[in-house]
Scaffold this motif. Structure first.
Motif, PDB file in Angstrom:
ATOM      1  N   PRO A   1       0.798  -1.260  -0.013  1.00  0.00           N
ATOM      2  CA  PRO A   1       0.153  -0.020  -0.049  1.00  0.00           C
ATOM      3  C   PRO A   1       0.858   1.442   0.112  1.00  0.00           C
ATOM      4  CG  PRO A   1      -0.915  -1.571   1.596  1.00  0.00           C
ATOM      5  CD  PRO A   1       0.163  -2.055   1.078  1.00  0.00           C
ATOM      6  N   ILE A   2       1.832   1.354   0.717  1.00  0.00           N
ATOM      7  CA  ILE A   2       2.797   2.640   0.969  1.00  0.00           C
ATOM      8  C   ILE A   2       3.340   2.876  -0.311  1.00  0.00           C
ATOM      9  CG2 ILE A   2       2.836   2.808   3.169  1.00  0.00           C
ATOM     10  CD1 ILE A   2       5.945   1.841   3.243  1.00  0.00           C
ATOM     11  N   LEU A   3       3.562   1.670  -1.297  1.00  0.00           N
ATOM     12  CA  LEU A   3       4.466   1.994  -2.533  1.00  0.00           C
ATOM     13  C   LEU A   3       3.328   2.007  -3.795  1.00  0.00           C
ATOM     14  CD1 LEU A   3       7.343  -0.596  -1.657  1.00  0.00           C
ATOM     15  CD2 LEU A   3       7.292   2.117  -1.352  1.00  0.00           C
TER      16      LEU A   3
ATOM     17  N   PRO B   1       6.301   2.571 -11.887  1.00  0.00           N
ATOM     18  CA  PRO B   1       7.232   1.482 -12.033  1.00  0.00           C
ATOM     19  C   PRO B   1       8.821   1.667 -12.212  1.00  0.00           C
ATOM     20  CG  PRO B   1       5.232   1.178 -13.028  1.00  0.00           C
ATOM     21  CD  PRO B   1       5.262   2.628 -12.702  1.00  0.00           C
ATOM     22  N   ALA B   2       9.169   2.542 -12.773  1.00  0.00           N
ATOM     23  CA  ALA B   2      10.474   2.978 -12.890  1.00  0.00           C
ATOM     24  C   ALA B   2      11.331   3.242 -11.437  1.00  0.00           C
ATOM     25  CB  ALA B   2      10.920   4.023 -13.884  1.00  0.00           C
ATOM     26  N   LYS B   3      10.472   4.208 -10.714  1.00  0.00           N
ATOM     27  CA  LYS B   3      10.972   4.521  -9.314  1.00  0.00           C
ATOM     28  C   LYS B   3      11.025   3.242  -8.544  1.00  0.00           C
ATOM     29  CE  LYS B   3      11.544   8.993  -9.777  1.00  0.00           C
ATOM     30  NZ  LYS B   3      12.921   9.427  -9.804  1.00  0.00           N
ATOM     31  N   LEU B   4      10.037   2.549  -8.639  1.00  0.00           N
ATOM     32  CA  LEU B   4       9.916   1.127  -7.901  1.00  0.00           C
ATOM     33  C   LEU B   4      11.120   0.307  -8.285  1.00  0.00           C
ATOM     34  CD1 LEU B   4       6.082   0.165  -7.782  1.00  0.00           C
ATOM     35  CD2 LEU B   4       7.591   1.183  -5.941  1.00  0.00           C
TER      36      LEU B   4
ATOM     37  N   GLY C   1      10.811  11.978   0.427  1.00  0.00           N
ATOM     38  CA  GLY C   1      10.755  13.255  -0.022  1.00  0.00           C
ATOM     39  C   GLY C   1      10.329  13.530  -1.731  1.00  0.00           C
ATOM     40  N   GLU C   2      10.541  12.423  -2.316  1.00  0.00           N
ATOM     41  CA  GLU C   2      10.109  12.427  -3.642  1.00  0.00           C
ATOM     42  C   GLU C   2       8.639  11.997  -3.956  1.00  0.00           C
ATOM     43  OE1 GLU C   2      12.603  10.428  -6.655  1.00  0.00           O
ATOM     44  OE2 GLU C   2      14.456  10.527  -5.464  1.00  0.00           O
ATOM     45  N   PHE C   3       7.947  11.166  -3.081  1.00  0.00           N
ATOM     46  CA  PHE C   3       6.740  10.894  -3.186  1.00  0.00           C
ATOM     47  C   PHE C   3       5.861  11.064  -2.000  1.00  0.00           C
ATOM     48  CE2 PHE C   3       9.419   8.134  -5.863  1.00  0.00           C
ATOM     49  CZ  PHE C   3       8.814   8.525  -7.086  1.00  0.00           C
ATOM     50  N   PRO C   4       5.421  12.259  -1.951  1.00  0.00           N
ATOM     51  CA  PRO C   4       4.404  12.554  -0.863  1.00  0.00           C
ATOM     52  C   PRO C   4       3.265  11.766  -0.415  1.00  0.00           C
ATOM     53  CG  PRO C   4       4.835  14.614  -2.061  1.00  0.00           C
ATOM     54  CD  PRO C   4       5.295  13.388  -2.824  1.00  0.00           C
ATOM     55  N   THR C   5       2.968  10.990  -1.623  1.00  0.00           N
ATOM     56  CA  THR C   5       1.859   9.755  -1.293  1.00  0.00           C
ATOM     57  C   THR C   5       2.281   8.885  -0.476  1.00  0.00           C
ATOM     58  OG1 THR C   5       2.308   8.865  -3.272  1.00  0.00           O
ATOM     59  CG2 THR C   5       0.660  10.486  -3.438  1.00  0.00           C
ATOM     60  N   MET C   6       3.635   8.566  -0.382  1.00  0.00           N
ATOM     61  CA  MET C   6       4.190   7.342   0.426  1.00  0.00           C
ATOM     62  C   MET C   6       4.120   8.141   1.795  1.00  0.00           C
ATOM     63  SD  MET C   6       7.998   5.637  -0.001  1.00  0.00           S
ATOM     64  CE  MET C   6       8.670   4.670   1.094  1.00  0.00           C
TER      65      MET C   6
END
Length: 151
Positions: free
Chosen positions: A14-16, A21-24, A118-123
């Motif tokens: 859920p947190i990811l 996909p490129a960042k994952l 920092g890059e993904f506030p949704t995380m």
């Protein structure tokens, strides 16, 4: 398991789940895949928190030290994450995590974790939601324990 398979597993966390996909793939590449045998500890209560973990498979017990010995307070399974409190708050581990069965994890270093948040506030929002759920669950258990003790 190859990198693409790890990315597919991470999409289910859920947190990811909202990360592209490129960042994952970058996360999977920069993180360490660690497997644990049944009974092996991932981390011990009181140890410094240098990383968080995402469970890719298996089940782990969350154990808290008490004056009368360790007690199990929760279980973690596939797609759960742990160790974020020690990383976020820069405090020692708040619990011992022990593999109940063979366990597969992705160990995310503190630096990588902070970069991702920092890059993904949704995380960060998903982590806050999960932490809020954990606090509510703990409060519920405390209320029940207090009610049972009073009865």
């Amino acid at each position: 398991m190859n990198l693409n398979e790890e990315v597919e597993l991470l999409k289910g966390v859920p947190i990811l789940s909202k990360i592209e996909p490129a960042k994952l793939k970058l996360l999977a590449f920069t993180s360490e895949r660690v497997n644990y045998a049944e009974g092996q500890e991932l981390c011990h209560q009181g140890d410094p928190g240098d990383a968080m973990y995402v469970i890719l498979g298996g089940v782990a017990d969350v154990l808290i030290d008490t004056p009368t010995g360790q007690i199990q307070v929760a279980e973690m399974k596939k797609n759960d994450f742990l160790g974020e409190i020690a990383v976020l708050c820069d405090v020692p581990r708040t619990a011992t995590i022990k593999a109940r069965e063979p366990l597969s994890t992705l160990k995310i270093s503190k630096d990588t974790f902070y970069r991702m948040v920092g890059e993904f506030p949704t995380m960060a929002i998903e982590i806050m939601r999960e932490l809020a759920h954990r606090v509510e669950d703990t409060n519920k258990k405390l209320r029940e324990a207090t009610a049972n003790k009073a009865a």
